[in-house]
Design an enzyme around this catalytic site. Sequence first.
Site, PDB file in Angstrom:
ATOM      1  N   TYR B  99       0.831  -1.202   0.000  1.00  0.00           N
ATOM      2  CA  TYR B  99       0.000   0.000   0.000  1.00  0.00           C
ATOM      3  C   TYR B  99       0.868   1.256   0.000  1.00  0.00           C
ATOM      4  O   TYR B  99       2.030   1.224   0.422  1.00  0.00           O
ATOM      5  CB  TYR B  99      -0.884   0.036   1.255  1.00  0.00           C
ATOM      6  CG  TYR B  99      -2.085  -0.878   1.198  1.00  0.00           C
ATOM      7  CD1 TYR B  99      -3.303  -0.424   0.711  1.00  0.00           C
ATOM      8  CD2 TYR B  99      -1.990  -2.199   1.622  1.00  0.00           C
ATOM      9  CE1 TYR B  99      -4.402  -1.259   0.658  1.00  0.00           C
ATOM     10  CE2 TYR B  99      -3.094  -3.045   1.570  1.00  0.00           C
ATOM     11  CZ  TYR B  99      -4.297  -2.572   1.088  1.00  0.00           C
ATOM     12  OH  TYR B  99      -5.392  -3.392   1.035  1.00  0.00           O
ATOM     13  N   TYR B 138      -1.189 -10.305  -0.113  1.00  0.00           N
ATOM     14  CA  TYR B 138      -0.092  -9.998   0.805  1.00  0.00           C
ATOM     15  C   TYR B 138      -0.295 -10.712   2.141  1.00  0.00           C
ATOM     16  O   TYR B 138      -1.429 -10.988   2.533  1.00  0.00           O
ATOM     17  CB  TYR B 138       0.048  -8.482   1.020  1.00  0.00           C
ATOM     18  CG  TYR B 138      -1.182  -7.779   1.549  1.00  0.00           C
ATOM     19  CD1 TYR B 138      -1.444  -7.694   2.918  1.00  0.00           C
ATOM     20  CD2 TYR B 138      -2.087  -7.170   0.668  1.00  0.00           C
ATOM     21  CE1 TYR B 138      -2.562  -7.031   3.387  1.00  0.00           C
ATOM     22  CE2 TYR B 138      -3.215  -6.509   1.142  1.00  0.00           C
ATOM     23  CZ  TYR B 138      -3.448  -6.448   2.506  1.00  0.00           C
ATOM     24  OH  TYR B 138      -4.562  -5.797   2.978  1.00  0.00           O
ATOM     25  N   ARG B 148      -3.955 -12.054   2.762  1.00  0.00           N
ATOM     26  CA  ARG B 148      -5.137 -11.421   2.196  1.00  0.00           C
ATOM     27  C   ARG B 148      -5.197 -11.705   0.708  1.00  0.00           C
ATOM     28  O   ARG B 148      -4.210 -11.517   0.000  1.00  0.00           O
ATOM     29  CB  ARG B 148      -5.094  -9.895   2.391  1.00  0.00           C
ATOM     30  CG  ARG B 148      -5.183  -9.355   3.814  1.00  0.00           C
ATOM     31  CD  ARG B 148      -6.411  -9.800   4.597  1.00  0.00           C
ATOM     32  NE  ARG B 148      -7.662  -9.888   3.870  1.00  0.00           N
ATOM     33  CZ  ARG B 148      -8.433  -8.844   3.540  1.00  0.00           C
ATOM     34  NH1 ARG B 148      -8.094  -7.631   3.880  1.00  0.00           N
ATOM     35  NH2 ARG B 148      -9.558  -9.019   2.893  1.00  0.00           N
ATOM     36  N   HIS B 151      -7.846  -7.657  -3.222  1.00  0.00           N
ATOM     37  CA  HIS B 151      -9.118  -7.000  -2.924  1.00  0.00           C
ATOM     38  C   HIS B 151      -8.970  -5.497  -3.115  1.00  0.00           C
ATOM     39  O   HIS B 151      -7.861  -4.957  -3.067  1.00  0.00           O
ATOM     40  CB  HIS B 151      -9.577  -7.303  -1.488  1.00  0.00           C
ATOM     41  CG  HIS B 151      -8.631  -6.784  -0.448  1.00  0.00           C
ATOM     42  ND1 HIS B 151      -7.501  -7.469  -0.069  1.00  0.00           N
ATOM     43  CD2 HIS B 151      -8.618  -5.631   0.281  1.00  0.00           C
ATOM     44  CE1 HIS B 151      -6.842  -6.777   0.847  1.00  0.00           C
ATOM     45  NE2 HIS B 151      -7.492  -5.650   1.070  1.00  0.00           N
ATOM     46  N   HIS B 153     -10.631  -1.746  -1.798  1.00  0.00           N
ATOM     47  CA  HIS B 153     -11.461  -1.082  -0.790  1.00  0.00           C
ATOM     48  C   HIS B 153     -12.347  -0.021  -1.438  1.00  0.00           C
ATOM     49  O   HIS B 153     -11.895   0.722  -2.318  1.00  0.00           O
ATOM     50  CB  HIS B 153     -10.583  -0.383   0.249  1.00  0.00           C
ATOM     51  CG  HIS B 153      -9.759  -1.317   1.080  1.00  0.00           C
ATOM     52  ND1 HIS B 153     -10.172  -1.786   2.299  1.00  0.00           N
ATOM     53  CD2 HIS B 153      -8.540  -1.876   0.862  1.00  0.00           C
ATOM     54  CE1 HIS B 153      -9.244  -2.586   2.800  1.00  0.00           C
ATOM     55  NE2 HIS B 153      -8.232  -2.653   1.952  1.00  0.00           N
TER      56      HIS B 153
END
Lengths: 161, 228
Positions: B99, B138, B148, B151, B153
Amino acid sequence: MTLGPFFPREFAQGANDLTVLEGRKAPGEPIEVSGRITQLDGRPLDNVVVEIWQADSRGRYDAPDFCGWGRTATDARGVYRFRTVKPAAVEGRLPHINFLLLYSGLMRQLQTVMFFELGADPVLDAVPAARRERLVAKRVTGGYHFDIRLRGEDETPFYDD
Amino acid sequence: MLPHRDPATQPEGVVAGYAQTASRWPAEPLVRRPQTRTELGAPAPHRRLAPARGDLAGHGAKRAAGQLIHLRARVVDEDGAPVAGALVEVWHCNAAGKYIHPNDTNDAPADPHFYGAARLVAGDSGLVELRTIKPGAYPVPDTRGWWRPPHIHFSVWGRVWLSRLVTQMFFPGEPLNETDYILNAIRDPAARSRSLARLMPTERGPANALVYEYQLVVRGRGATPSLP
């Protein structure tokens, strides 16, 4: 250790001063509303996203000089801070500010309401009497202090949305 | 009066395997409140928040690494009516699972051509479109092998204060979907399936991008579940 949401820092910036909008100053008493957000063990939480929604000092929602919506995030000490105006009472409700919290480890958004004093209010009355005091902010110089405890001792009451 | 959110459409508050939930989700039951003018009032966040970046993938020498995708997400209310003008925020990690956020401690490379955050405004049909790259999977720190799945958000405003929806969109057919503590916190398989995007026939989109469609149903019986 942090797990998402890695809510972008920029999204949480620049929307926590509700007293000025498009160069126009909101009418009413300017106040600072601040508080600390903590979890079960009392640890303050960094980067909790906090959104508020309220009426203005004349009881109007989304007025031309006051949009009533704001957002910020807590700092490393778990503290959030808004500049706003004290809302008026509207349609049988006590003056209040709606809060919405988003955070990692919160599977759903949490909703609560800050009041300025105890009194008759259908949304305050929905909370068991012994816990209502928890929704009343403390008067401090220049504004109000409203701490939020997600879980544990002195837990803040939250509403089903 | 809006019907209350159906618990079957929502994740559990405390999730085994996701340790932080037990320190943060309230122990006391949530309080049911009457709906007055304030809960049913309509915030206008677009008066404070400007649209930002309609394309996260970039072009040419500044193209982000990863599989190009074209997202078509539609915002609808509890009656299935499009929410025209809805403000939609989108964020996701890069193709390596990193991120842009300073709190992300994952040891994966940043991508100088990728900034994973956009703010979009829905058109008359409630549609927002985003050209981006498919995010990577990740590992979650301090867990025994929880990864995870890819995906994206979403944060969306419906018509009223109580229609706020923050959630995650998943990709169909990802093996990690089966073991993800967050996706599987939605017990009802039908509700869980609404958190998955749909891969559209490849001949219908741009030649170099896979097209995914997704619905953001802010409330109601067919609501898209909230996720952190």
